[in-house]
Enzyme design. Structure first.
Site, PDB file in Angstrom:
ATOM      1  N   HIS A 148       0.857  -1.197   0.000  1.00 53.98           N
ATOM      2  CA  HIS A 148       0.000   0.000   0.000  1.00 53.98           C
ATOM      3  C   HIS A 148       0.892   1.246   0.000  1.00 53.98           C
ATOM      4  O   HIS A 148       1.966   1.248   0.624  1.00 53.98           O
ATOM      5  CB  HIS A 148      -0.922   0.004   1.220  1.00 53.98           C
ATOM      6  CG  HIS A 148      -1.959   1.087   1.147  1.00 53.98           C
ATOM      7  ND1 HIS A 148      -1.673   2.388   1.469  1.00 53.98           N
ATOM      8  CD2 HIS A 148      -3.250   1.070   0.746  1.00 53.98           C
ATOM      9  CE1 HIS A 148      -2.759   3.128   1.273  1.00 53.98           C
ATOM     10  NE2 HIS A 148      -3.723   2.356   0.837  1.00 53.98           N
TER      11      HIS A 148
ATOM     12  N   GLU B 297      -4.216   1.988  -6.995  1.00 51.82           N
ATOM     13  CA  GLU B 297      -4.670   3.058  -6.112  1.00 51.82           C
ATOM     14  C   GLU B 297      -3.765   4.268  -6.301  1.00 51.82           C
ATOM     15  O   GLU B 297      -2.700   4.354  -5.662  1.00 51.82           O
ATOM     16  CB  GLU B 297      -4.599   2.601  -4.654  1.00 51.82           C
ATOM     17  CG  GLU B 297      -5.326   1.299  -4.388  1.00 51.82           C
ATOM     18  CD  GLU B 297      -5.672   1.150  -2.923  1.00 51.82           C
ATOM     19  OE1 GLU B 297      -6.871   1.131  -2.620  1.00 51.82           O
ATOM     20  OE2 GLU B 297      -4.755   1.089  -2.088  1.00 51.82           O
TER      21      GLU B 297
HETATM   22  P1  PGA Z   1      -9.928   5.734   0.803  1.00 53.63           P
HETATM   23  O1  PGA Z   1      -8.680   4.736   0.986  1.00 53.63           O
HETATM   24  O2  PGA Z   1     -11.047   4.930   0.169  1.00 53.63           O
HETATM   25  O3  PGA Z   1     -10.265   6.193   2.180  1.00 53.63           O
HETATM   26  O4  PGA Z   1      -9.457   6.843  -0.095  1.00 53.63           O
HETATM   27  C1  PGA Z   1      -8.354   3.896  -0.077  1.00 53.63           C
HETATM   28  C2  PGA Z   1      -7.136   3.048   0.222  1.00 53.63           C
HETATM   29  O5  PGA Z   1      -6.139   3.564   0.736  1.00 53.63           O
HETATM   30  O6  PGA Z   1      -7.161   1.845  -0.085  1.00 53.63           O
END
Ligand code: PGA
Length: 253
Positions: free
Chosen positions: A98, A170
């Site tokens: 992540h 992401e």
């Molecule tokens: P968020 O987080 O939906 O709060 O933007 C997404 C993530 O970090 O997977």
């Protein structure tokens, strides 16, 4: 058709009591069956892994994950948790790479590759997160950057192992309170690039970053997107249930 993966990481939120309340409400709502066409998953903090596992129970339609795991099976790695330990606690998924871990905890392409291998070695599903910064996006290099992250982490996997991997794209600029929701046109090209390389070869290609109840259906409509990885909107169980419904409606066409 493969189910749409729709799930949440709680990041560093929720007490055990809050974890119990969320999980109990979800399991009661689902009544032992996943919504048609959807694979739900939840990734609590380590402290809540066993609590959530116990409430979900055996053969739950909801898969359980951890937010990180070390690449070694055991040893002198203070503060770390191994994949066998995560599995022992009930985890089926290991979230890897992540952007918050890459930014604050030194996660690199090399460590993501080692962690993907460790998860696969123990029969867990690696959920590999990739994503570019705003600067990289502004330079027009999003697709090249995320492909490099994915290729680096998945290097050397044979087709069978690759088929067990889930990738979540992401973009860093779209994540969290400081992020801004990505628009559909902004995501078409990166997903075309990822799809050309990975559609049909991995278990899922998810989108994550400021997913909410207004944009979820449109995001699922992007070519090559086969699921959503959600933070804030799903921390409230009512929001998560709504996202599962949106996913199920999309799967039904
Ligand atoms: P968020 O987080 O939906 O709060 O933007 C997404 C993530 O970090 O997977």
């Amino acid at each position: 058709m493969q189910p749409l993966w729709i799930g949440t990481s709680w990041k560093m939120t929720k007490t055990l009591e809050e974890a119990r309340a969320w999980t109990t409400a979800l399991t009661e709502h689902l009544g032992g069956r996943a919504p048609e066409g959807v694979q739900p998953f939840v990734i609590p903090p380590f402290t809540a892994t066993t609590t959530v596992a116990q409430i979900l129970g055996q053969d739950s339609p909801v898969l359980l994950g951890v937010q990180n795991a070390h690449w070694e099976d055991e040893g002198a790695w203070t503060g770390e948790v191994s994949v066998p330990q995560a599995k022992d606690a009930g985890a089926q998924i290991v979230e890897i790479g992540h952007s918050e871990r890459r930014e604050h905890f030194g996660e690199t392409v090399e460590t993501t590759r080692l962690k993907v291998a460790a998860a696969l070695r123990h029969g867990l599903t690696p959920l590999l997160c990739i994503g570019e910064s705003a600067e990289t996006k502004d330079a027009g290099e999003s697709s090249a950057f995320i492909l490099e992250q994915a290729r680096g982490a998945l290097e050397g996997l044979d087709a069978g192992r690759l088929a067990r991997v889930v990738i979540a794209y992401e973009p860093i600029w779209a994540i969290g309170e400081k992020g801004r929701p990505a628009t559909v046109p902004e995501l078409v090209e990166p997903f075309a690039a990822l799809g050309a390389e990975y559609t049909g070869r991995v278990q899922g290609l998810l989108y994550g970053g400021s997913v909410n109840l207004e944009n979820a259906a449109d995001l699922l409509g992007i070519d090559h997107v086969t699921g959503l990885f959600v933070g804030r909107t799903a921390w409230d169980v009512a929001g998560y249930r709504r996202l599962l419904e949106i996913g199920s409606a999309h799967a039904a066409g």
